[in-house]
Design a protein around this motif. Sequence first.
Motif, PDB file in Angstrom:
ATOM      1  N   VAL A  46       0.839  -1.202   0.000  1.00 18.38           N
ATOM      2  CA  VAL A  46       0.000   0.000   0.000  1.00 18.38           C
ATOM      3  C   VAL A  46       0.874   1.251   0.000  1.00 18.38           C
ATOM      4  O   VAL A  46       0.556   2.244  -0.678  1.00 18.38           O
ATOM      5  N   ALA A  47       1.998   1.209   0.691  1.00 14.26           N
ATOM      6  CA  ALA A  47       2.891   2.372   0.768  1.00 14.26           C
ATOM      7  C   ALA A  47       3.419   2.774  -0.605  1.00 14.26           C
ATOM      8  O   ALA A  47       3.745   3.949  -0.830  1.00 14.26           O
ATOM      9  N   ASP A  48       3.482   1.827  -1.536  1.00 16.04           N
ATOM     10  CA  ASP A  48       3.986   2.135  -2.879  1.00 16.04           C
ATOM     11  C   ASP A  48       3.063   3.079  -3.647  1.00 16.04           C
ATOM     12  O   ASP A  48       3.446   3.627  -4.683  1.00 16.04           O
ATOM     13  N   LYS A  94     -12.115   7.056  -3.813  1.00 12.45           N
ATOM     14  CA  LYS A  94     -12.013   7.218  -2.367  1.00 12.45           C
ATOM     15  C   LYS A  94     -11.025   6.212  -1.772  1.00 12.45           C
ATOM     16  O   LYS A  94     -10.170   6.574  -0.951  1.00 12.45           O
ATOM     17  N   MET A  95     -11.133   4.958  -2.214  1.00 16.34           N
ATOM     18  CA  MET A  95     -10.262   3.908  -1.674  1.00 16.34           C
ATOM     19  C   MET A  95      -8.793   4.208  -1.944  1.00 16.34           C
ATOM     20  O   MET A  95      -7.952   4.162  -1.027  1.00 16.34           O
ATOM     21  N   PHE A  96      -8.456   4.534  -3.188  1.00 18.99           N
ATOM     22  CA  PHE A  96      -7.047   4.762  -3.520  1.00 18.99           C
ATOM     23  C   PHE A  96      -6.529   6.075  -2.942  1.00 18.99           C
ATOM     24  O   PHE A  96      -5.348   6.176  -2.601  1.00 18.99           O
ATOM     25  N   THR A  97      -7.388   7.070  -2.821  1.00 12.22           N
ATOM     26  CA  THR A  97      -6.978   8.315  -2.157  1.00 12.22           C
ATOM     27  C   THR A  97      -6.621   8.049  -0.706  1.00 12.22           C
ATOM     28  O   THR A  97      -5.585   8.516  -0.204  1.00 12.22           O
ATOM     29  N   ASP A  98      -7.459   7.283  -0.019  1.00  6.17           N
ATOM     30  CA  ASP A  98      -7.192   6.950   1.381  1.00  6.17           C
ATOM     31  C   ASP A  98      -5.913   6.128   1.532  1.00  6.17           C
ATOM     32  O   ASP A  98      -5.274   6.146   2.584  1.00  6.17           O
ATOM     33  N   MET A  99      -5.552   5.405   0.482  1.00 10.20           N
ATOM     34  CA  MET A  99      -4.334   4.591   0.525  1.00 10.20           C
ATOM     35  C   MET A  99      -3.083   5.400   0.174  1.00 10.20           C
ATOM     36  O   MET A  99      -1.971   4.865   0.206  1.00 10.20           O
ATOM     37  N   GLY A 100      -3.252   6.670  -0.204  1.00 10.10           N
ATOM     38  CA  GLY A 100      -2.096   7.536  -0.433  1.00 10.10           C
ATOM     39  C   GLY A 100      -1.863   7.948  -1.863  1.00 10.10           C
ATOM     40  O   GLY A 100      -0.975   8.769  -2.143  1.00 10.10           O
ATOM     41  N   ALA A 140      -6.266  -2.226   4.603  1.00 10.54           N
ATOM     42  CA  ALA A 140      -6.282  -0.819   4.200  1.00 10.54           C
ATOM     43  C   ALA A 140      -7.593  -0.436   3.521  1.00 10.54           C
ATOM     44  O   ALA A 140      -8.054   0.702   3.629  1.00 10.54           O
ATOM     45  N   ALA A 141      -8.204  -1.402   2.826  1.00 21.16           N
ATOM     46  CA  ALA A 141      -9.432  -1.118   2.084  1.00 21.16           C
ATOM     47  C   ALA A 141     -10.697  -1.234   2.931  1.00 21.16           C
ATOM     48  O   ALA A 141     -11.750  -0.697   2.555  1.00 21.16           O
TER      49      ALA A 141
END
Length: 341
Positions: A160-162, A177-183, A306-307
């Motif tokens: 997820v950090a990548d 929303k999901m990918f924004t929250d993941m960074g 994370a999701a």
Amino acid sequence: MTTAIRGLAAAALLAGSSTLALAQDVTLKMHQFLPAQAKVPTDILDVWADKIEAESDGRIKIDRYPSMQLGGRPPELADQVVDGIADIIWTVTGYTPGRFPRSEAFEMPFIMTNGEDTSRAYWQYVENNMLDQDFAELKMLGVWVHGPGLIHSKSPITSVADLNGVKLRAPTRVTNKMFTDMGATTVGMPVPAVPEALSKGVIDATVIPWEVTTALKVSELVENHTTWPDNALYTTTFIFAMNKDKYEALPDDLKAVIDANSGEEFSAFAGKTMQAADQQGLDFAMERGNNIIDLSEEQIAEWKEAAAPIEAWWVEEMDKAGIDGQALLDEAKALIEENSK
């Protein structure tokens, strides 16, 4: 010519005209956003249209307009079929965020099993919850989801950090929303815009199924593809719909042709066919020597954690709109499970 003969001739002409009117062809304009040679048009939409033409004995003709040839942009397709610009459309529900909110239950991370069973469940869910709500303006022909979604990226993505700082195209409100929250820095755009965005550096990565990568040449623009074996990070919901007035104007026997080729079985066929087309995209990327990253169970567990908050976010969003989001989500999961046995 005597008056009597003239009268008979006029009556015969009138009768002939009525017969011609009854047998007159109906031409329907089918509009969608992908190139004509892409897998969904060739393997699903054209198959459906060909069957309609054949089973109506040629009384229905379907003119096919790929790549938005009738004008407008992909997010306008839903309005086009309501307004009668097009008679039939195929589109992504998420291209018009907030218009079909109940469909988002099927876009939750890690919710789908496979294209066929999940699409069958989606149709059943639509019949229970959406025909008189989100889809009240449409004559629904089919609904389905694509196969398990994955990330195609310029740099490898395993954790997820990548995603931190990666400019990533996502298809729907839920996935954004999901990918924004993941960074990630998410960029919303219809799928036809992806190749140019990748080539110009507007985005570094995109999430789409394998099925459409060949038509968009994605595997020629990026070298890395992250997959979640036996899991689906996400999927996207599609609608195939007809103008209600156009459908109602058809004679009953032609309505019956449309109905016989629409609904649950067609939706399941479409989902199955769309996922089956994933193999070609995967094979092409492998032939090019691209980097296929199959995440381990341990790595997948990190992504699931994370999701997970997305479901609570969505339920809260629905509750604000006066919709029982938890009940819808529970029903979606139950239908998917039941149909996947």
